[in-house]
Scaffold this motif. Structure first.
Motif, PDB file in Angstrom:
ATOM      1  N   GLU A   1       0.759  -1.123  -0.041  1.00 45.90           N
ATOM      2  CA  GLU A   1      -0.115   0.059  -0.077  1.00 45.90           C
ATOM      3  C   GLU A   1       0.789   1.153   0.064  1.00 45.90           C
ATOM      4  O   GLU A   1       0.468   2.336  -0.554  1.00 45.90           O
ATOM      5  N   HIS A   2       2.089   1.284   0.631  1.00 47.22           N
ATOM      6  CA  HIS A   2       2.909   2.156   0.768  1.00 47.22           C
ATOM      7  C   HIS A   2       3.958   2.271  -0.674  1.00 47.22           C
ATOM      8  O   HIS A   2       4.621   3.420  -0.743  1.00 47.22           O
ATOM      9  N   GLY A   3       3.831   1.258  -1.368  1.00 48.25           N
ATOM     10  CA  GLY A   3       4.496   1.442  -2.724  1.00 48.25           C
ATOM     11  C   GLY A   3       6.030   1.058  -2.427  1.00 48.25           C
ATOM     12  O   GLY A   3       6.823   1.179  -3.325  1.00 48.25           O
ATOM     13  N   TYR A   4       6.183   0.338  -1.374  1.00 48.31           N
ATOM     14  CA  TYR A   4       7.924  -0.265  -1.223  1.00 48.31           C
ATOM     15  C   TYR A   4       7.899  -1.576  -1.545  1.00 48.31           C
ATOM     16  O   TYR A   4       7.046  -2.561  -1.401  1.00 48.31           O
ATOM     17  N   GLY A   5       8.915  -1.935  -2.321  1.00 48.16           N
ATOM     18  CA  GLY A   5       9.056  -2.978  -2.801  1.00 48.16           C
ATOM     19  C   GLY A   5      10.053  -3.647  -1.733  1.00 48.16           C
ATOM     20  O   GLY A   5      10.462  -3.427  -0.889  1.00 48.16           O
ATOM     21  N   PHE A   6       9.723  -5.273  -1.592  1.00 45.58           N
ATOM     22  CA  PHE A   6      10.599  -5.942  -0.423  1.00 45.58           C
ATOM     23  C   PHE A   6      10.854  -7.448  -1.070  1.00 45.58           C
ATOM     24  O   PHE A   6      10.444  -7.748  -2.142  1.00 45.58           O
TER      25      PHE A   6
END
Length: 119
Positions: free
Chosen positions: A86-91
């Motif tokens: 939702e926050h657009g962070y890849g992981f």
């Protein structure tokens, strides 16, 4: 009513952060410092992207039986993935560790309190 308390830690690594995302994480780093880490039902995120791209979410969950820890862990992993997405962070490399606090050994103070009959 829950009779067991579970601590679940979901760890991973940020992947492919843009300069803007890195700057946003750095700007909000004080609220996510390891020294303020706590286990909460909604999950508490800690990281230090200035040092390394890793992060940890800490969740507190409850259950009736020992088997409930599996559902609680799955829920924590999904919550961490959802927040990151939702926050657009890849992981990458998400992994979790769970502990049933009812089976954790008592500290010296807890043993002394139990011996005295303190609640």
């Amino acid at each position: 009513m829950s009779t067991r308390a579970f601590r679940i830690t979901v760890r991973g690594t940020f992947d492919g952060l843009t300069d803007e995302q890195r700057a946003a994480l750095l700007a909000d780093a004080a609220g996510h410092d390891i020294f303020t880490a706590k286990f909460t039902p909604e999950g508490h995120l800690t990281y230090d992207v200035a040092a390394r791209p890793s992060f940890a979410f800490r969740f507190l969950a409850g259950g009736e039986s020992e088997e409930d820890i599996l559902d609680a862990t799955a829920h924590a992993e999904l919550a961490a993935e959802t927040w990151l997405t939702e926050h657009g962070y890849g992981f990458k490399r998400l992994r979790s560790q769970a502990q049933d606090l009812t089976s954790a050994p008592l500290s010296k103070r807890q043993r002394q309190a139990a011996a005295r009959g303190d609640s």
